[in-house]
Design an enzyme around this catalytic site. Structure first.
Site, PDB file in Angstrom:
ATOM      1  N   ASP A 143      -4.811 -10.135   9.356  1.00 48.58           N
ATOM      2  CA  ASP A 143      -3.364  -9.978   9.177  1.00 48.58           C
ATOM      3  C   ASP A 143      -2.546 -10.672  10.263  1.00 48.58           C
ATOM      4  OD1 ASP A 143      -4.046  -8.399   7.057  1.00 48.58           O
ATOM      5  OD2 ASP A 143      -3.019  -6.593   7.780  1.00 48.58           O
TER       6      ASP A 143
ATOM      7  N   ASP B 298      -6.788  -6.001  -1.787  1.00 49.32           N
ATOM      8  CA  ASP B 298      -7.259  -5.909  -0.401  1.00 49.32           C
ATOM      9  C   ASP B 298      -8.771  -5.693  -0.320  1.00 49.32           C
ATOM     10  OD1 ASP B 298      -6.860  -5.867   2.375  1.00 49.32           O
ATOM     11  OD2 ASP B 298      -5.060  -4.643   2.206  1.00 49.32           O
TER      12      ASP B 298
ATOM     13  N   LYS C  51      -1.889  -7.936  -5.449  1.00 48.21           N
ATOM     14  CA  LYS C  51      -2.463  -8.221  -4.127  1.00 48.21           C
ATOM     15  C   LYS C  51      -3.649  -7.277  -3.954  1.00 48.21           C
ATOM     16  CE  LYS C  51      -1.656  -7.665   0.826  1.00 48.21           C
ATOM     17  NZ  LYS C  51      -0.679  -7.345   1.889  1.00 48.21           N
TER      18      LYS C  51
ATOM     19  N   ARG D 104      -6.437 -15.006   0.953  1.00 51.15           N
ATOM     20  CA  ARG D 104      -6.137 -14.956   2.378  1.00 51.15           C
ATOM     21  C   ARG D 104      -7.264 -15.625   3.146  1.00 51.15           C
ATOM     22  NH1 ARG D 104      -3.359 -10.479   4.199  1.00 51.15           N
ATOM     23  NH2 ARG D 104      -4.471 -10.827   6.153  1.00 51.15           N
TER      24      ARG D 104
ATOM     25  N   ASP E 298       0.815  -1.219   0.000  1.00 53.21           N
ATOM     26  CA  ASP E 298       0.000   0.000   0.000  1.00 53.21           C
ATOM     27  C   ASP E 298       0.858   1.282   0.000  1.00 53.21           C
ATOM     28  OD1 ASP E 298      -2.258   1.566   0.125  1.00 53.21           O
ATOM     29  OD2 ASP E 298      -2.970   0.791   2.043  1.00 53.21           O
TER      30      ASP E 298
END
Ligand SMILES: *C1O[C@H](CO)[C@@H](O)[C@H](O)[C@H]1NC(C)=O
Ligand SMILES: *[C@@H]1O[C@H](CO)[C@@H](O)[C@H](O)[C@H]1NC(C)=O
Ligand SMILES: *[C@@H]1O[C@H](CO)[C@@H](O)[C@H](O)[C@H]1NC(C)=O
Ligand SMILES: *[C@@H]1O[C@H](CO)[C@@H](O)[C@H](O)[C@H]1NC(C)=O
Ligand SMILES: *[C@@H]1O[C@H](CO)[C@@H](O)[C@H](O)[C@H]1NC(C)=O
Ligand SMILES: *[C@@H]1O[C@H](CO)[C@@H](O)[C@H](O)[C@H]1NC(C)=O
Ligand SMILES: *[C@@H]1O[C@H](CO)[C@@H](O)[C@H](O)[C@H]1NC(C)=O
Ligand SMILES: *[C@@H]1O[C@H](CO)[C@@H](O)[C@H](O)[C@H]1NC(C)=O
Ligand SMILES: *[C@@H]1O[C@H](CO)[C@@H](O)[C@H](O)[C@H]1NC(C)=O
Ligand SMILES: *[C@@H]1O[C@H](CO)[C@@H](O)[C@H](O)[C@H]1NC(C)=O
Length: 506
Positions: free
Chosen positions: A212, A152, A150, A208, A74
């Site tokens: 996290d 999110d 990736k 995922r 990010d």
């Protein structure tokens, strides 16, 4: 013999079925490997960081172990350009030469370039997100030469809470990536919300499964609220999840891993400094065994020799990159007293099939004994438990065979060798060409650029097989003293024992 053949056919069928279900971009046939800046560096990103890290990945031999993608996380943009169809603008202070130039540098080193965004109005750091701009952003990334996304889940405007809604939001980007014509590995990061293991495999290369990860072994943190026997069904995945918390959640969904589509346990914490060497070894072993992507999350510029040595263990990486693509499963979780095994630290046995490195008929078997307790413990794994999938209640034919037991950590690179590699690079700006086995104590290093893990296993390369510790006889058991928060990790190889003959003898 007939029973053994049946097992092999069953495994092959599962593999084909897996391929058929996976996203059709030809990527991540084995779990992706690489590096991402987030765990160690958060928003502190720049083109210097990426290019310097990419060079070190080459120098330290990590590229030749398979770590391929250099992923920028990010905080890289300054918004959208109204004079250019609203396309994303890379931060000119952090990336003065622009993203295409960074991609080019990374490609010149033979590595892939990864990029980050969110399926939301903003990214998690509050930068411009890609929801509603999927096609435009995918085109921008393809133009820059991006090889990996990736993606999110922050600021998703409530487009979640239902598998179909989440799937649709992520599928829009899958279509956009595909339409660019550039193969771009698609890594879903929606934290296990809405059961992505059910729908992720048809649109993405990995998903995922939890909130996290954080750099601690088993610490409870209220911000990662789902714990215990139902923790996989988590409506608030959160963050600051411990290694054991994530392992526990993974235990429920291991069967969803397949070539082309993997359960992602999140980026590695190895090298970030808050766990012990023993805990990092167990963490790396687990991620490898369940076929999680192996994305290093440490600052490579300040890597310690002991951490380079963990990340360089080719015998463990070969498990992750095994051609069967079959995740290990948890066989049991126990505590020494009568507590609920989910209520705190426990002992765990995991095992799973690996492609045969013996006669081709008998798969190898991976065994992990994990000691979550706070003291060293003698752990025991019977062949019946290890091979439970091949026949419950002690009926697996493999129990009647004997197995060579190879310790996958016994040949771990010494700290001195790792120190030699790091200092050679520091001194010359170039460690790999200066590195050879004679110079560094005769320790060979596997080169997956020269020979894939699949080929290395097929030719029984000793660097991939671990060190022989014992043979377990038919009906037997493996015992090992496992350090607190540690692992014993073995590859079992067929060492004889014909089922029929044994029966005749009886
Ligand atoms: C890398 O190593 C080779 C061989 O030792 C040497 O010739 C070369 O100059 C080195 N490259 C750099 C950038 O130092
Ligand atoms: C796009 O999808 C098609 C059909 O699934 C597939 O054949 C093709 O390889 C994909 N292309 C890319 C670049 O991912
Ligand atoms: C925005 O796009 C215009 C037109 O392509 C371009 O001239 C300008 O440099 C861009 N601005 C930024 C900040 O990238
Ligand atoms: C402009 O942006 C729209 C969506 O915002 C997108 O559909 C279109 O493809 C973009 N045009 C170009 C030339 O990139
Ligand atoms: C290597 O270094 C680590 C971290 O300092 C240490 O825990 C480990 O015991 C060392 N290994 C050996 C063999 O000295
Ligand atoms: C493993 O077996 C040994 C001896 O057979 C025994 O002393 C030990 O308690 C066992 N360990 C566990 C955790 O049950
Ligand atoms: C290599 O250089 C880095 C950055 O200057 C430093 O932190 C590290 O201690 C050095 N390592 C060795 C083994 O010389
Ligand atoms: C490795 O290093 C040793 C000692 O410096 C040297 O004698 C040998 O020729 C080198 N081997 C290769 C293959 O470069
Ligand atoms: C690994 O193999 C590749 C391809 O053969 C070669 O270019 C590279 O130099 C090798 N790496 C090392 C460290 O020897
Ligand atoms: C196992 O370890 C011993 C002692 O360190 C070593 O001599 C031997 O070569 C190793 N064997 C294998 C197959 O790695």
């Amino acid at each position: 013999m007939a029973r053994t053949n049946f097992l092999i056919i069953a495994a092959a069928t599962a593999l084909l079925a897996g391929n058929a279900g996976a996203v059709d971009n030809g990527l991540a046939i084995t779990p992706q490997m690489g590096w991402d800046n987030w765990n160690a560096l958060g928003c502190d990103v720049s083109e210097d960081l990426l290019v310097e890290t990419a060079n070190l990945i080459v120098d330290y031999g990590l590229k030749d172990l398979g770590y391929h993608y250099v992923v920028l996380d990010d905080c890289w943009s300054v918004g959208r350009n109204a004079s250019n169809n609203n396309s994303l603008i890379a931060d000119p202070e952090k990336f003065p030469r622009g993203m295409a130039a960074v991609a080019e540098d990374i490609h010149e080193l033979g590595l892939g370039f990864g990029m980050y965004s969110s399926a939301g109005k903003y990214t998690c750091g509050g930068y411009a997100g890609s929801l509603g701009y999927e096609e435009l952003d995918a085109n921008t990334w393809a133009e820059w030469g991006v090889d990996y996304l990736k993606y999110d889940n922050c600021y998703n405007e409530g487009q979640a809470g239902d598998q179909k809604i989440s799937e649709a939001r992520y599928a829009t980007m899958a279509k956009a990536l595909n339409a660019t014509g550039r193969p771009i590995l698609y890594s879903l990061c929606n934290w296990g919300e809405d059961y992505p293991w059910n729908w992720g495999s048809t649109i993405a290369n990995s998903w995922r499964i939890t909130g996290d990860v954080f750099d601690f072994w088993d610490t409870y943190d209220a911000r990662c609220p789902c714990e215990g026997a139902d923790s996989w069904d988590c409506s608030l995945p959160g963050f600051h999840c411990s290694i054991t918390n994530i392992m526990n959640k993974a235990a429920f969904v291991v069967s969803k891993a397949q070539p082309g589509g993997w359960n992602d346990l999140d980026m590695l914490e190895v090298g970030n400094g808050a766990m012990t060497d023993t805990e990092y070894v167990a963490h790396f072993s687990m991620w490898a065994a369940v076929k999680s992507p192996l994305i290093m999350g440490n600052d490579i510029r300040t890597i310690l020799p002991s951490d380079l040595s963990i990340l360089s263990n080719a015998a463990v990486i070969a498990v992750n990159q095994d051609p069967l693509g079959s995740s290990a499963s948890r066989r049991w979780m126990r505590v020494p007293d009568s507590r609920d095994p989910y209520s705190g630290p426990a002992l765990q046995l995991w095992s799973g099939s690996l492609k045969s490195t013996t006669d081709g008929d008998h798969n190898d078997m991976l065994v992990l004994m994990i000691n979550g307790l706070d003291e060293a413990t003698t752990m025991n794994a019977t062949l019946a438990d290890i091979f439970a999938d091949s026949g419950p209640n002690g009926k697996a034919p493999q129990i009647q065979m004997s197995w060579e037991v190879r310790d996958l950590w016994a040949n771990r690179m010494s700290n001195a060798t790792a120190m030699g590699i790091i200092s050679a690079s520091n001194a010359t700006g170039n460690a790999t060409t200066g590195w050879n086995a004679t110079t560094y104590g005769g320790e060979g290093r596997y080169n997956a650029t020269k020979m894939s893990y699949a080929d290395g296993l097929a030719e029984k390369n000793e660097l991939l097989l671990g060190n022989v510790t014992m043979t377990v006889q038919a009906g037997g058991m493996i015992s090992a003293i496992v350090e607190a928060h540690g692992v014993a990790m073995y590859r079992l190889r067929y060492a004889g024992g014909d089922v029929k003959r044994k029966r005749d003898e009886l």
